[in-house]
Structures are given as C-alpha cells and as structure tokens.
Design a protein around this motif. Structure first.
Motif, PDB file in Angstrom:
ATOM      1  N   GLY A 176       0.818  -1.210   0.000  1.00 21.62           N
ATOM      2  CA  GLY A 176       0.000   0.000   0.000  1.00 21.62           C
ATOM      3  C   GLY A 176       0.848   1.256   0.000  1.00 21.62           C
ATOM      4  N   ARG A 177       1.919   1.247   0.781  1.00 19.56           N
ATOM      5  CA  ARG A 177       2.825   2.393   0.826  1.00 19.56           C
ATOM      6  C   ARG A 177       3.571   2.524  -0.497  1.00 19.56           C
ATOM      7  NH1 ARG A 177       4.171   7.350   1.668  1.00 19.56           N
ATOM      8  NH2 ARG A 177       6.365   7.706   2.135  1.00 19.56           N
ATOM      9  N   GLN A 184       1.791   4.488  -2.959  1.00 24.90           N
ATOM     10  CA  GLN A 184       1.641   5.902  -2.615  1.00 24.90           C
ATOM     11  C   GLN A 184       2.945   6.692  -2.729  1.00 24.90           C
ATOM     12  OE1 GLN A 184      -1.473   7.289  -2.042  1.00 24.90           O
ATOM     13  NE2 GLN A 184      -1.948   5.249  -2.810  1.00 24.90           N
ATOM     14  N   GLU A 225       0.741   4.415  -7.858  1.00 24.37           N
ATOM     15  CA  GLU A 225      -0.583   3.883  -8.163  1.00 24.37           C
ATOM     16  C   GLU A 225      -1.384   4.861  -9.011  1.00 24.37           C
ATOM     17  OE1 GLU A 225      -4.487   1.963  -5.910  1.00 24.37           O
ATOM     18  OE2 GLU A 225      -2.653   2.378  -4.773  1.00 24.37           O
TER      19      GLU A 225
END
Length: 232
Positions: free
Chosen positions: A129-130, A133, A147
C-alpha cells in the motif's frame, strides 16, 4: 463460507497477472504497448488481490523502493524516479529544473536543487500500500504517485474507467501538456509516464517477497491439499 473460485481462483488470477508482467518486462524493447498492458495488470494487483493472496500464503509483502527524502521534486519542471531496468539498461533518475542565468538572484536556489537531486536513490522496504503511494513523477509541481500513474495509464490508454476520478486525470493531462516534448527522455522516444509504469512493474517483480510468492503460486493446488480419505 465465501469461495474465490466461482470462475477462477483469486490466487490463479494473481499468478496470471504477475506472469504477464514478467513477460512484458522481458520484451527486448518494451514500449508504449507493454506499458499499457502492464498498467492493467498493476491496476488489478493494486486493487487488493495481490495483498489478499500474499496474506493467505503467509508472505509478508514488502517492496524495496526508492526513497526521495530531501529531493525537491515538487519544484521540478520534470522529475522521473528511475532506479530500475528496461530492456537490460538501467534507467537513471531524471530532473529538469528551471535554470536561471549565472547572475540571477535565483541561481543559488537552482544550484541547491541540483545538489539535492542524486543519480541514485537509496532503497527501503515498504508495504504494498505504501509502495503505491510513493511518488515517481512530477510535472511543473504536480507530483504523481505510483498507483496514480498506473491508474492514469490504464484509464487513458487501457479503457479501465470504473470507479476512477476523471477530473483528476484531466488535471494530469493539463500538466503533461505544459511539459510537452521534455516528457521523452533517454533517447528511446518513450514517455516518462510509460517508463515509470514499467518501472513500477520492475520494482514489484524484483521484490524478494513477490519472487517467493510467485514460486509458491506455481505449486499445483493438488500438491498442497491433504489427501481426502476414502470411505470403507
């Protein structure tokens, strides 16, 4: 219990997309076509499937990625992260700042920008997820995350329109128009938007966690299922 194999098992779909990315990156001269197809697979993987399959397999999903602490990318007319390989060649970071004259009072600021823009970025392991980003591009102050870049390419070139912010993509279009021909760097004629999409695929595929997960996903399902006892 909800099953994930009504049509095809989620783990198998993740394997297919990772294998597709691998095949695209092994093309002798990956270009716009490969970047567009990569964006579609990356978009699917970022949407939760990869994290879910890794969690089910007990694989901590960590991605070594460039860290940009202290780099003034928000001041760049153009920034592309680099740090990956395309067609066997290393892609270095690219910076383009507004250069004032030698006697300009803004010259010292420009020199600070250049000195704070290294040729190599250190890597640090981050969760998926990081990773999505983290910034990978900047155009006249507009910073794009990995992303976000993937979704932009998938939307504009791959037809993946559902659940996306069209106003945000129009804003990206506006910034790209302002940058113009500078978008194409490295002498191969490929836009940095496509390059960084391929770079995101490269970082993902070369993460030891993803390499291990791909190995686990190649094991036939029958080999890991316990035998069903026969009734006498």
């Amino acid at each position: 219990m909800i099953q994930d194999d009504v049509l095809i098992r989620r783990a198998e779909v993740v394997r297919i997309h990772l294998d597709a990315l691998d095949a695209l990156m092994k093309e002798p001269s990956p270009g716009a076509s490969e970047a567009i197809r990569a964006s579609l697979s990356l978009r699917f993987l970022f949407d939760g499937a990869l994290a879910q399959v890794a969690h089910a397999a007990g694989v901590p999903l960590l991605i070594p990625a460039p860290t940009l602490d202290g780099v003034p990318i928000d001041q760049a007319l153009l920034f592309a992260c680099g740090g990956y390989e395309v067609a066997g060649a290393h892609v270095r970071p690219h910076y383009f700042y507004r250069e004032p004259g030698i006697q300009s009072p803004h010259r010292s600021q420009f020199e600070r920008q250049i000195s704070a823009s290294p040729d190599t970025h250190p890597l640090s392991e981050v969760k998926l997820g990081r990773f999505g980003q983290l910034p990978c591009l900047a155009f006249v102050g507009k910073v794009l995350k990995r992303e976000e870049t993937v979704r932009y390419v998938a939307n504009k070139c791959g037809g993946a329109h559902h659940s996306d912010d069209m106003a945000k993509f129009d804003e990206i279009d506006h910034h790209l128009t302002k940058v113009g021909h500078v978008l194409r760097v490295g002498g191969n004629g490929l836009s940095v938007v496509f390059l960084e999409t391929l770079g995101t695929a490269w970082f993902l595929l070369n993460a030891p966690a993803v390499v291990g997960l791909r190995t686990a996903l190649r094991v036939p399902v029958e080999a890991v299922r316990p035998p069903v006892p026969h009734s006498s």
